[in-house]
Write a protein that holds these residues in place. Sequence first.
Motif, PDB file in Angstrom:
ATOM      1  N   ALA A   1      10.073   0.351  39.908  1.00  0.00           N
ATOM      2  CA  ALA A   1       8.950  -0.492  40.329  1.00  0.00           C
ATOM      3  C   ALA A   1       7.621   0.214  40.102  1.00  0.00           C
ATOM      4  O   ALA A   1       6.661  -0.390  39.614  1.00  0.00           O
ATOM      5  CB  ALA A   1       9.108  -0.883  41.798  1.00  0.00           C
ATOM      6  N   THR A   2       7.570   1.506  40.416  1.00  0.00           N
ATOM      7  CA  THR A   2       6.341   2.278  40.212  1.00  0.00           C
ATOM      8  C   THR A   2       6.005   2.344  38.729  1.00  0.00           C
ATOM      9  O   THR A   2       4.858   2.119  38.323  1.00  0.00           O
ATOM     10  CB  THR A   2       6.489   3.699  40.788  1.00  0.00           C
ATOM     11  OG1 THR A   2       6.718   3.592  42.190  1.00  0.00           O
ATOM     12  CG2 THR A   2       5.255   4.537  40.528  1.00  0.00           C
ATOM     13  N   GLY A   3       6.996   2.646  37.903  1.00  0.00           N
ATOM     14  CA  GLY A   3       6.763   2.709  36.456  1.00  0.00           C
ATOM     15  C   GLY A   3       6.312   1.388  35.885  1.00  0.00           C
ATOM     16  O   GLY A   3       5.411   1.338  35.038  1.00  0.00           O
TER      17      GLY A   3
ATOM     18  N   ARG B   1      15.775   4.985  45.794  1.00  0.00           N
ATOM     19  CA  ARG B   1      14.798   5.852  45.108  1.00  0.00           C
ATOM     20  C   ARG B   1      14.696   5.480  43.631  1.00  0.00           C
ATOM     21  O   ARG B   1      13.602   5.437  43.061  1.00  0.00           O
ATOM     22  CB  ARG B   1      15.209   7.312  45.280  1.00  0.00           C
ATOM     23  CG  ARG B   1      14.117   8.295  44.915  1.00  0.00           C
ATOM     24  CD  ARG B   1      14.460   9.705  45.380  1.00  0.00           C
ATOM     25  NE  ARG B   1      15.529  10.311  44.623  1.00  0.00           N
ATOM     26  CZ  ARG B   1      15.353  11.024  43.506  1.00  0.00           C
ATOM     27  NH1 ARG B   1      14.142  11.196  43.017  1.00  0.00           N
ATOM     28  NH2 ARG B   1      16.385  11.564  42.901  1.00  0.00           N
TER      29      ARG B   1
ATOM     30  N   ALA C   1       4.740  -1.035  37.512  1.00  0.00           N
ATOM     31  CA  ALA C   1       3.385  -1.312  38.003  1.00  0.00           C
ATOM     32  C   ALA C   1       2.346  -0.478  37.270  1.00  0.00           C
ATOM     33  O   ALA C   1       1.226  -0.934  37.039  1.00  0.00           O
ATOM     34  CB  ALA C   1       3.300  -1.040  39.499  1.00  0.00           C
ATOM     35  N   GLU C   2       2.717   0.739  36.879  1.00  0.00           N
ATOM     36  CA  GLU C   2       1.775   1.642  36.225  1.00  0.00           C
ATOM     37  C   GLU C   2       1.771   1.504  34.708  1.00  0.00           C
ATOM     38  O   GLU C   2       0.889   2.053  34.050  1.00  0.00           O
ATOM     39  CB  GLU C   2       2.100   3.088  36.590  1.00  0.00           C
ATOM     40  CG  GLU C   2       1.878   3.407  38.052  1.00  0.00           C
ATOM     41  CD  GLU C   2       2.322   4.812  38.429  1.00  0.00           C
ATOM     42  OE1 GLU C   2       2.923   5.515  37.577  1.00  0.00           O
ATOM     43  OE2 GLU C   2       2.073   5.192  39.579  1.00  0.00           O
ATOM     44  N   SER C   3       2.733   0.783  34.153  1.00  0.00           N
ATOM     45  CA  SER C   3       2.837   0.710  32.689  1.00  0.00           C
ATOM     46  C   SER C   3       1.695  -0.099  32.106  1.00  0.00           C
ATOM     47  O   SER C   3       1.192  -1.040  32.711  1.00  0.00           O
ATOM     48  CB  SER C   3       4.177   0.115  32.273  1.00  0.00           C
ATOM     49  OG  SER C   3       4.229  -1.257  32.589  1.00  0.00           O
TER      50      SER C   3
ATOM     51  N   ASP D   1      12.727   2.295  43.377  1.00  0.00           N
ATOM     52  CA  ASP D   1      11.321   2.591  43.615  1.00  0.00           C
ATOM     53  C   ASP D   1      10.671   3.186  42.367  1.00  0.00           C
ATOM     54  O   ASP D   1       9.553   2.822  42.011  1.00  0.00           O
ATOM     55  CB  ASP D   1      11.181   3.547  44.803  1.00  0.00           C
ATOM     56  CG  ASP D   1       9.735   3.807  45.160  1.00  0.00           C
ATOM     57  OD1 ASP D   1       8.988   2.821  45.396  1.00  0.00           O
ATOM     58  OD2 ASP D   1       9.338   4.993  45.183  1.00  0.00           O
ATOM     59  N   SER D   2      11.395   4.070  41.676  1.00  0.00           N
ATOM     60  CA  SER D   2      10.832   4.670  40.461  1.00  0.00           C
ATOM     61  C   SER D   2      10.646   3.618  39.366  1.00  0.00           C
ATOM     62  O   SER D   2       9.662   3.653  38.626  1.00  0.00           O
ATOM     63  CB  SER D   2      11.689   5.835  39.962  1.00  0.00           C
ATOM     64  OG  SER D   2      12.856   5.387  39.335  1.00  0.00           O
TER      65      SER D   2
END
Length: 79
Positions: free
Chosen positions: A63-65, A57, A67-69, A60-61
Amino acid sequence: MEPHVVPLREGAAHFADSRGGDRWLRTSWHGDQLVVSVWRDGTCVGTTRLSRDEAARFLDSLATGLAESDSSEPASDAG
């Protein structure tokens, strides 16, 4: 400057704090737990142990951050 810490276990890594100074984040696996530790001036000042599920988890957080940065947005100096 390299951290003055115990040699890394296989699969471990350390990351310099972007603010400079002798501050590092270190990750290592101890059995089936991910240990994230904070080092300052060669001394461990805090650790967190994550189960495999929590480590997944956490990753994943990250990777998400990532990708969204927005790389044009200035970095916060919080913490």
